[in-house]
Motif scaffolding. Structure first.
Motif, PDB file in Angstrom:
ATOM      1  N   MET A   1       0.794  -1.046   0.088  1.00  0.00           N
ATOM      2  CA  MET A   1      -0.065   0.045  -0.077  1.00  0.00           C
ATOM      3  C   MET A   1       0.760   1.356  -0.132  1.00  0.00           C
ATOM      4  SD  MET A   1      -3.274  -0.956   0.168  1.00  0.00           S
ATOM      5  CE  MET A   1      -4.207  -2.570   0.259  1.00  0.00           C
ATOM      6  N   ARG A   2       0.394   2.316  -0.787  1.00  0.00           N
ATOM      7  CA  ARG A   2       1.235   3.556  -0.853  1.00  0.00           C
ATOM      8  C   ARG A   2      -0.012   4.738  -0.269  1.00  0.00           C
ATOM      9  NH1 ARG A   2       5.065   4.939  -4.135  1.00  0.00           N
ATOM     10  NH2 ARG A   2       3.891   6.996  -4.914  1.00  0.00           N
ATOM     11  N   ILE A   3       0.451   5.222   0.882  1.00  0.00           N
ATOM     12  CA  ILE A   3      -0.410   6.189   1.639  1.00  0.00           C
ATOM     13  C   ILE A   3       0.376   7.461   1.696  1.00  0.00           C
ATOM     14  CG2 ILE A   3      -1.631   6.639   3.597  1.00  0.00           C
ATOM     15  CD1 ILE A   3      -1.669   3.635   4.345  1.00  0.00           C
ATOM     16  N   PHE A   4      -0.401   8.623   1.436  1.00  0.00           N
ATOM     17  CA  PHE A   4       0.004   9.939   1.410  1.00  0.00           C
ATOM     18  C   PHE A   4      -0.398  10.641   2.780  1.00  0.00           C
ATOM     19  CE2 PHE A   4      -0.514  14.442   0.748  1.00  0.00           C
ATOM     20  CZ  PHE A   4       0.981  14.787   0.442  1.00  0.00           C
ATOM     21  N   THR A   5       0.366  11.377   3.351  1.00  0.00           N
ATOM     22  CA  THR A   5       0.004  11.982   4.631  1.00  0.00           C
ATOM     23  C   THR A   5       0.634  13.366   4.752  1.00  0.00           C
ATOM     24  OG1 THR A   5       0.110  11.534   7.048  1.00  0.00           O
ATOM     25  CG2 THR A   5       1.888  10.904   6.182  1.00  0.00           C
ATOM     26  N   ALA A   6      -0.106  14.179   5.211  1.00  0.00           N
ATOM     27  CA  ALA A   6       0.232  15.688   5.432  1.00  0.00           C
ATOM     28  C   ALA A   6      -0.727  16.282   6.190  1.00  0.00           C
ATOM     29  CB  ALA A   6       0.228  16.474   4.031  1.00  0.00           C
ATOM     30  N   ALA A   7      -0.076  17.605   6.796  1.00  0.00           N
ATOM     31  CA  ALA A   7      -0.692  18.382   7.736  1.00  0.00           C
ATOM     32  C   ALA A   7      -0.941  19.690   7.420  1.00  0.00           C
ATOM     33  CB  ALA A   7      -0.362  18.291   9.326  1.00  0.00           C
ATOM     34  N   LEU A   8      -2.137  20.356   7.599  1.00  0.00           N
ATOM     35  CA  LEU A   8      -2.217  21.885   7.224  1.00  0.00           C
ATOM     36  C   LEU A   8      -3.379  22.363   8.327  1.00  0.00           C
ATOM     37  CD1 LEU A   8      -1.905  24.556   5.752  1.00  0.00           C
ATOM     38  CD2 LEU A   8      -3.048  23.759   3.988  1.00  0.00           C
ATOM     39  N   ALA A   9      -2.768  23.246   9.384  1.00  0.00           N
ATOM     40  CA  ALA A   9      -3.960  23.392  10.386  1.00  0.00           C
ATOM     41  C   ALA A   9      -3.775  24.984  11.125  1.00  0.00           C
ATOM     42  CB  ALA A   9      -3.934  22.155  11.368  1.00  0.00           C
ATOM     43  N   THR A  10      -4.712  25.278  11.501  1.00  0.00           N
ATOM     44  CA  THR A  10      -4.750  26.374  12.410  1.00  0.00           C
ATOM     45  C   THR A  10      -6.203  26.564  12.774  1.00  0.00           C
ATOM     46  OG1 THR A  10      -3.904  28.633  13.108  1.00  0.00           O
ATOM     47  CG2 THR A  10      -5.074  28.500  10.785  1.00  0.00           C
ATOM     48  N   GLU A  11      -6.324  27.243  13.756  1.00  0.00           N
ATOM     49  CA  GLU A  11      -7.833  27.637  14.336  1.00  0.00           C
ATOM     50  C   GLU A  11      -8.097  29.136  14.152  1.00  0.00           C
ATOM     51  OE1 GLU A  11      -9.860  26.012  18.146  1.00  0.00           O
ATOM     52  OE2 GLU A  11      -8.653  27.665  18.903  1.00  0.00           O
ATOM     53  N   THR A  12      -9.114  29.305  13.417  1.00  0.00           N
ATOM     54  CA  THR A  12      -9.425  30.873  13.240  1.00  0.00           C
ATOM     55  C   THR A  12     -10.525  31.535  14.043  1.00  0.00           C
ATOM     56  OG1 THR A  12      -8.612  30.579  11.006  1.00  0.00           O
ATOM     57  CG2 THR A  12      -9.846  32.625  11.406  1.00  0.00           C
ATOM     58  N   ASN A  13     -10.097  32.491  14.927  1.00  0.00           N
ATOM     59  CA  ASN A  13     -11.119  33.386  15.713  1.00  0.00           C
ATOM     60  C   ASN A  13     -11.320  34.543  14.534  1.00  0.00           C
ATOM     61  OD1 ASN A  13     -12.221  35.218  17.030  1.00  0.00           O
ATOM     62  ND2 ASN A  13     -11.103  34.859  18.996  1.00  0.00           N
ATOM     63  N   THR A  14     -12.372  34.529  14.013  1.00  0.00           N
ATOM     64  CA  THR A  14     -12.658  35.534  12.752  1.00  0.00           C
ATOM     65  C   THR A  14     -12.891  37.133  13.542  1.00  0.00           C
ATOM     66  OG1 THR A  14     -15.081  35.069  12.952  1.00  0.00           O
ATOM     67  CG2 THR A  14     -13.623  33.821  11.347  1.00  0.00           C
ATOM     68  N   PHE A  15     -12.941  37.017  14.963  1.00  0.00           N
ATOM     69  CA  PHE A  15     -12.888  38.341  15.685  1.00  0.00           C
ATOM     70  C   PHE A  15     -11.675  38.845  16.138  1.00  0.00           C
ATOM     71  CE2 PHE A  15     -17.136  36.213  16.340  1.00  0.00           C
ATOM     72  CZ  PHE A  15     -18.027  37.059  15.865  1.00  0.00           C
ATOM     73  N   SER A  16     -10.559  37.895  15.918  1.00  0.00           N
ATOM     74  CA  SER A  16      -9.300  38.400  16.364  1.00  0.00           C
ATOM     75  C   SER A  16      -8.470  39.313  15.498  1.00  0.00           C
ATOM     76  CB  SER A  16      -8.398  37.063  16.195  1.00  0.00           C
ATOM     77  OG  SER A  16      -6.943  37.447  16.659  1.00  0.00           O
ATOM     78  N   PRO A  17      -7.994  40.506  16.006  1.00  0.00           N
ATOM     79  CA  PRO A  17      -7.286  41.252  14.979  1.00  0.00           C
ATOM     80  C   PRO A  17      -5.897  40.869  14.594  1.00  0.00           C
ATOM     81  CG  PRO A  17      -6.883  41.764  17.408  1.00  0.00           C
ATOM     82  CD  PRO A  17      -7.639  40.679  17.278  1.00  0.00           C
ATOM     83  N   ILE A  18      -5.697  39.757  14.778  1.00  0.00           N
ATOM     84  CA  ILE A  18      -4.144  39.264  14.522  1.00  0.00           C
ATOM     85  C   ILE A  18      -4.246  38.193  13.442  1.00  0.00           C
ATOM     86  CG2 ILE A  18      -2.137  38.009  15.389  1.00  0.00           C
ATOM     87  CD1 ILE A  18      -3.238  38.503  18.167  1.00  0.00           C
ATOM     88  N   CYS A  19      -3.775  38.711  12.231  1.00  0.00           N
ATOM     89  CA  CYS A  19      -3.870  37.816  10.930  1.00  0.00           C
ATOM     90  C   CYS A  19      -2.717  36.844  11.096  1.00  0.00           C
ATOM     91  CB  CYS A  19      -3.784  38.804   9.860  1.00  0.00           C
ATOM     92  SG  CYS A  19      -5.173  39.857   9.683  1.00  0.00           S
ATOM     93  N   ILE A  20      -2.967  35.804  10.176  1.00  0.00           N
ATOM     94  CA  ILE A  20      -1.873  34.874  10.252  1.00  0.00           C
ATOM     95  C   ILE A  20      -1.190  34.861   8.885  1.00  0.00           C
ATOM     96  CG2 ILE A  20      -1.626  32.273  10.273  1.00  0.00           C
ATOM     97  CD1 ILE A  20      -3.491  31.857  12.244  1.00  0.00           C
ATOM     98  N   ASP A  21       0.028  35.012   8.578  1.00  0.00           N
ATOM     99  CA  ASP A  21       0.796  34.851   7.622  1.00  0.00           C
ATOM    100  C   ASP A  21       1.808  33.671   7.714  1.00  0.00           C
ATOM    101  OD1 ASP A  21       2.895  35.840   9.060  1.00  0.00           O
ATOM    102  OD2 ASP A  21       3.226  37.488   8.084  1.00  0.00           O
ATOM    103  N   ARG A  22       2.543  33.630   6.620  1.00  0.00           N
ATOM    104  CA  ARG A  22       3.387  32.341   6.617  1.00  0.00           C
ATOM    105  C   ARG A  22       4.428  32.443   7.849  1.00  0.00           C
ATOM    106  NH1 ARG A  22       4.947  28.704   2.426  1.00  0.00           N
ATOM    107  NH2 ARG A  22       6.844  27.430   3.117  1.00  0.00           N
ATOM    108  N   ARG A  23       4.830  33.384   8.178  1.00  0.00           N
ATOM    109  CA  ARG A  23       5.716  33.430   9.307  1.00  0.00           C
ATOM    110  C   ARG A  23       4.910  32.921  10.582  1.00  0.00           C
ATOM    111  NH1 ARG A  23       7.061  39.705   9.438  1.00  0.00           N
ATOM    112  NH2 ARG A  23       4.823  39.643   9.064  1.00  0.00           N
ATOM    113  N   ALA A  24       3.784  33.066  10.808  1.00  0.00           N
ATOM    114  CA  ALA A  24       3.013  32.301  11.904  1.00  0.00           C
ATOM    115  C   ALA A  24       3.043  30.792  11.777  1.00  0.00           C
ATOM    116  CB  ALA A  24       1.733  32.913  12.027  1.00  0.00           C
ATOM    117  N   PHE A  25       3.160  30.181  10.771  1.00  0.00           N
ATOM    118  CA  PHE A  25       3.391  28.948  10.585  1.00  0.00           C
ATOM    119  C   PHE A  25       4.728  28.440  10.786  1.00  0.00           C
ATOM    120  CE2 PHE A  25      -0.911  29.543   8.100  1.00  0.00           C
ATOM    121  CZ  PHE A  25      -1.501  28.469   8.487  1.00  0.00           C
ATOM    122  N   GLU A  26       5.665  28.842  10.168  1.00  0.00           N
ATOM    123  CA  GLU A  26       6.963  28.795  10.436  1.00  0.00           C
ATOM    124  C   GLU A  26       7.404  29.031  12.031  1.00  0.00           C
ATOM    125  OE1 GLU A  26       8.651  31.511   7.405  1.00  0.00           O
ATOM    126  OE2 GLU A  26       8.588  30.097   6.102  1.00  0.00           O
TER     127      GLU A  26
END
Length: 490
Positions: A1-26
């Motif tokens: 079997m060949r299985i692909f796995t990855a992860a892409l995640a965050t939790e967004t508070n749409t009322f928060s004034p703090i935006c997420i850019d690539r630096r936040a993931f890094e």
């Protein structure tokens, strides 16, 4: 079997004034293919658990990028599209595959994408076609949308809040994946809309007993592959916000539909009884100062970076200062600028410093004073279960007898190691102030003589009946008293 796995995640508070850019993931986690560490983060356990399964079965696990940003506000559009397309490109290069197993959060919202997980899963399905198994583990503080259900075969959510079971649930997910690929089961998902939004700590009843019941049912009924409560995320202003009951059966859709409804209505019947009692900052400080045994933990439960707030509120600190509190430690107050100033001054320096309450209204006032810089730690980390949670460059300062941790990477207070890594013995303090809604409980309850849940200021939209939603539905409790009518008997 060949299985692909990855992860892409965050939790967004749409009322928060703090935006997420690539630096936040890094800053939190960015691991290119094959570079994920041996220990999982909250939403990447499918990768680390999958490694063991692949070795055991002699299967090929193809790892894509794994990335996670600590909760905040809206994700920058280019950031989301770039990370999404990075993972999708890796999947295309891995074809053909027998399954795709993803680590997601479920409450990400990007500029231009209200349902990012739905967007990602739909694109995965387009790439692999209708016959390849698509599975994911998710955080229950998320939105279960029709688009996601249409694109995937099986979802498993954490059961515990605090989320101490993310590795266990990844193992559950992989068990279903293995049994499906080897022809023993055919997972089918059934969902019931509870038509409510609430907070469901499993550290106390009634949610503790409800989750225990779910686990007994899974163990005793061979038709049931998995049971999950999707709590919903009240700080996500999206159309399908709300609590859902998810039942995964072995090709027993009708049974799953009936069970999802029964369990969902049972959960609804207990509405309003789940969350812990809350007191304001004046009562919390008064009770803590009057305590006869220590440490007393004051949880600033709504200024929780784990829910997307800044974590820089000073309301409780101001009350402590006004009452002359000592033998007290606060972890943390997010203020990258103040951390830089402390780092420049160096350990042992005494400097004038303004810190805190810079991100949003109703979070207190910036605090001014002559502080002692006690300790500087670069790239500080604390424990969280089997993983480590970074809180960035950090400074331990002392003001008027109170020890305060300033951090540069927002993170909620998961574990007492937050204090010890900064040179503070948490068990030596009479009062510990932490910023977390409930994730702290598993570890801090082991050292606390008492825990006080404090609602101080309004950094988080914690009353859905009064929250100024623009996109979320209004036909659920507590916006309306009983949206199910006579179905519940309530």
């Amino acid at each position: 079997m060949r299985i692909f796995t990855a992860a892409l995640a965050t939790e967004t508070n749409t009322f928060s004034p703090i935006c997420i850019d690539r630096r936040a993931f890094e800053a939190s986690l960015y691991a290119p293919p094959g570079e994920h560490p041996a220990t999982p983060t909250l939403c990447t356990a499918p990768i680390t658990v999958g490694r063991g399964i692949a070795v055991e079965k002699g299967w090929e696990l193809i790892e894509g990028t794994a990335t996670w940003a600590d909760p905040a506000g809206l994700v920058n559009r280019i950031t989301y599209e770039t990370l999404r397309d990075e993972v999708l490109g890796q999947l295309k290069a891995a074809l053909p595959v027998d399954a795709v197993v993803l680590g997601l959060h479920g409450a990400m919202v990007a500029d231009g994408y209200e349902d990012t997980e739905g967007d990602l899963l739909s694109r995965v399905r387009e790439i692999v076609g209708p016959n390849v198994l698509v599975a994911a583990e998710l955080d229950p503080h998320s939105h279960l949308t029709a688009k996601r259900l249409a694109a995937a075969d099986v979802f498993v959510y954490f059961k515990e809040f605090p989320h101490t079971d993310f590795v266990d649930r990844a193992e559950d997910l992989w068990r279903i994946v293995v049994d499906t690929l080897e022809g023993r089961v055919k997972p089918v998902m059934s969902v019931f809309d509870c038509r409510m939004i609430d907070v469901y700590p499993t550290s106390k009843d009634p949610m503790r007993s409800f989750v225990d019941k779910l686990m007994r049912m899974e163990a005793e009924d061979a038709d049931i592959l998995s049971l999950s409560v999707v709590h919903g995320f009240m700080a996500g202003d999206v159309p399908e916000m709300g609590t859902k009951m998810l039942v995964v059966t072995n090709d027993r859709k009708e049974k799953g539909d009936v069970l999802a409804r029964e369990l969902g209505l049972e959960l609804f019947s207990k509405r309003g009884t789940f969350i812990m009692p809350q007191i304001d900052e004046k009562q919390a400080v008064s009770e803590a100062l009057a305590a006869a045994s220590w440490p007393v933990v004051i949880a600033d439960l709504w200024d929780n970076p784990g829910g997307g707030t800044a974590g820089d509120a000073t309301v409780i600190l101001e009350e402590l200062l006004a009452n002359g509190a000592t033998e007290t430690a606060i972890g943390t107050i997010w203020d990258p600028m103040a951390v830089q100033i402390c780092m420049a001054a160096g350990e042992g320096a005494r400097i004038p410093l303004r810190f805190g309450a810079k991100s949003a209204p109703d979070t207190g006032n910036p605090v001014d004073g002559i502080v002692e810089v006690v300790r500087i730690v670069r790239d500080a980390e604390m424990r969280f279960g089997e993983s480590l949670a970074p809180f960035g460059d950090a400074a331990h300062i002392r003001l008027a007898g109170i020890d305060i941790i300033l951090n540069s990477t927002r993170a909620q207070s998961f574990d007492p190691s937050l204090f010890s890594v900064m040179g503070i013995d948490p068990t030596s303090k009479k009062i510990l102030v932490i910023k977390s809604t409930n994730h702290f409980y598993a570890s801090f309850s082991k050292i606390a003589s008492q825990i006080l849940y404090c609602s101080a200021g309004t950094p988080y939209p914690n009353n859905p009946a009064k929250t100024s939603y623009r996109r979320a539905r209004r036909d659920i409790w507590p916006m309306v008293e009983n949206p199910h009518g006579n179905e519940t008997g309530a």
